[in-house]
Motif scaffolding. Sequence first.
Motif, PDB file in Angstrom:
ATOM      1  N   LYS A 155      -5.323  18.661  17.707  1.00  0.00           N
ATOM      2  CA  LYS A 155      -4.061  18.662  18.467  1.00  0.00           C
ATOM      3  C   LYS A 155      -3.440  17.267  18.479  1.00  0.00           C
ATOM      4  O   LYS A 155      -2.221  17.116  18.349  1.00  0.00           O
ATOM      5  N   TYR A 156      -4.270  16.249  18.649  1.00  0.00           N
ATOM      6  CA  TYR A 156      -3.774  14.869  18.623  1.00  0.00           C
ATOM      7  C   TYR A 156      -3.172  14.538  17.257  1.00  0.00           C
ATOM      8  O   TYR A 156      -2.163  13.843  17.171  1.00  0.00           O
ATOM      9  N   SER A 157      -3.790  15.042  16.208  1.00  0.00           N
ATOM     10  CA  SER A 157      -3.312  14.732  14.855  1.00  0.00           C
ATOM     11  C   SER A 157      -1.944  15.344  14.586  1.00  0.00           C
ATOM     12  O   SER A 157      -1.203  14.854  13.728  1.00  0.00           O
ATOM     13  N   GLN A 158      -1.613  16.412  15.312  1.00  0.00           N
ATOM     14  CA  GLN A 158      -0.315  17.052  15.150  1.00  0.00           C
ATOM     15  C   GLN A 158       0.766  16.384  15.988  1.00  0.00           C
ATOM     16  O   GLN A 158       1.952  16.695  15.851  1.00  0.00           O
ATOM     17  N   ASN A 159       0.349  15.466  16.862  1.00  0.00           N
ATOM     18  CA  ASN A 159       1.280  14.771  17.756  1.00  0.00           C
ATOM     19  C   ASN A 159       1.603  13.403  17.173  1.00  0.00           C
ATOM     20  O   ASN A 159       0.770  12.506  17.169  1.00  0.00           O
ATOM     21  N   SER A 160       2.816  13.224  16.679  1.00  0.00           N
ATOM     22  CA  SER A 160       3.185  11.985  15.994  1.00  0.00           C
ATOM     23  C   SER A 160       3.201  10.780  16.923  1.00  0.00           C
ATOM     24  O   SER A 160       3.098   9.640  16.480  1.00  0.00           O
ATOM     25  N   SER A 161       3.318  11.013  18.232  1.00  0.00           N
ATOM     26  CA  SER A 161       3.423   9.888  19.167  1.00  0.00           C
ATOM     27  C   SER A 161       2.075   9.423  19.702  1.00  0.00           C
ATOM     28  O   SER A 161       1.957   8.340  20.257  1.00  0.00           O
ATOM     29  N   ASN A 162       1.033  10.232  19.537  1.00  0.00           N
ATOM     30  CA  ASN A 162      -0.284   9.851  20.065  1.00  0.00           C
ATOM     31  C   ASN A 162      -1.388  10.409  19.169  1.00  0.00           C
ATOM     32  O   ASN A 162      -1.714  11.587  19.230  1.00  0.00           O
ATOM     33  N   LYS A 163      -1.942   9.556  18.327  1.00  0.00           N
ATOM     34  CA  LYS A 163      -3.000   9.990  17.417  1.00  0.00           C
ATOM     35  C   LYS A 163      -4.311   9.258  17.686  1.00  0.00           C
ATOM     36  O   LYS A 163      -5.150   9.138  16.818  1.00  0.00           O
ATOM     37  N   GLU A 164      -4.465   8.756  18.927  1.00  0.00           N
ATOM     38  CA  GLU A 164      -5.685   8.045  19.270  1.00  0.00           C
ATOM     39  C   GLU A 164      -6.716   9.015  19.839  1.00  0.00           C
ATOM     40  O   GLU A 164      -6.557   9.551  20.930  1.00  0.00           O
ATOM     41  N   HIS A 165      -7.740   9.250  19.064  1.00  0.00           N
ATOM     42  CA  HIS A 165      -8.845  10.103  19.495  1.00  0.00           C
ATOM     43  C   HIS A 165     -10.080   9.650  18.723  1.00  0.00           C
ATOM     44  O   HIS A 165      -9.985   9.298  17.544  1.00  0.00           O
ATOM     45  N   PRO A 166     -11.260   9.636  19.378  1.00  0.00           N
ATOM     46  CA  PRO A 166     -12.468   9.151  18.691  1.00  0.00           C
ATOM     47  C   PRO A 166     -12.750   9.842  17.359  1.00  0.00           C
ATOM     48  O   PRO A 166     -13.135   9.190  16.394  1.00  0.00           O
ATOM     49  N   VAL A 167     -12.546  11.141  17.292  1.00  0.00           N
ATOM     50  CA  VAL A 167     -12.820  11.863  16.040  1.00  0.00           C
ATOM     51  C   VAL A 167     -11.863  11.402  14.943  1.00  0.00           C
ATOM     52  O   VAL A 167     -12.263  11.205  13.792  1.00  0.00           O
ATOM     53  N   LEU A 168     -10.599  11.184  15.290  1.00  0.00           N
ATOM     54  CA  LEU A 168      -9.630  10.698  14.307  1.00  0.00           C
ATOM     55  C   LEU A 168      -9.994   9.297  13.825  1.00  0.00           C
ATOM     56  O   LEU A 168      -9.815   8.969  12.651  1.00  0.00           O
ATOM     57  N   SER A 169     -10.513   8.473  14.730  1.00  0.00           N
ATOM     58  CA  SER A 169     -10.951   7.120  14.350  1.00  0.00           C
ATOM     59  C   SER A 169     -12.140   7.181  13.394  1.00  0.00           C
ATOM     60  O   SER A 169     -12.229   6.403  12.441  1.00  0.00           O
TER      61      SER A 169
END
Length: 235
Positions: A114-128
């Motif tokens: 869900k965070y990855s689909q949000n262009s304004s907030n992509k900060e999440h441990p899994v994404l890192s």
Amino acid sequence: LDRFFQSPHITSSMKPQVLMTLLKNLVERMLIIEELMVDADIASSTMNMLFSGFRALRQMDNDLCLQCIPQLFHHCLHYFRRKDSEAFRIKVSSVLSDLMELCITEEAVGKAFKYSQNSSNKEHPVLSIVAGVEAMLTVPYQDSWNNAFQLISKLALIVGEKHSDLMKSILQELGLLAAGPENDWTDAIQECIGNVVRALGPAVVLDAIPLEIENAVEKGAEANSWLGFILKKNT
């Protein structure tokens, strides 16, 4: 400290926020001492100790444990670039793989998606973590590509087909590496892609790494014929 972290009493005698702070300080202070980390025995015992700490924190609060992994990954990336730290690289990749399996839950993957689909907030441990693994596929980390392939294989199993878009960029990079001239990593790259095919399904892999048959026929471009062999072998 290793014995302390393995103590059955730690979960009742220490608050998870305190343990998280302790682990962050240990990662920050110990992993910058390069002279120690190139020693195989010290590197191994250090990573074993940190893993015990992360495992204890995971029993107390999995979300806090997951938040700590990107910091560990960030500090270890430097050693993946060094030619004189093979023992440390092997141990780190093993510990990171175990931590990903231990702490990245299906719920965490869903939130990351869900965070990855949000262009304004992509900060999440899994994404890192995904970004860190992808960084390891670049030329400066060439000596550690085998470690990267192992982490990619584990990450594919954890992410699963439903949220496979999280790995699309990694798969595209793998495709570029596999399509190049044969080299010392060719077999390992193809094995890694085969693992991803089994974990995420052939459709996901083909979406990221097209066969390019039409371009080959119409424009004389190079087709990804090597991928056909991998798909046949792993489906």
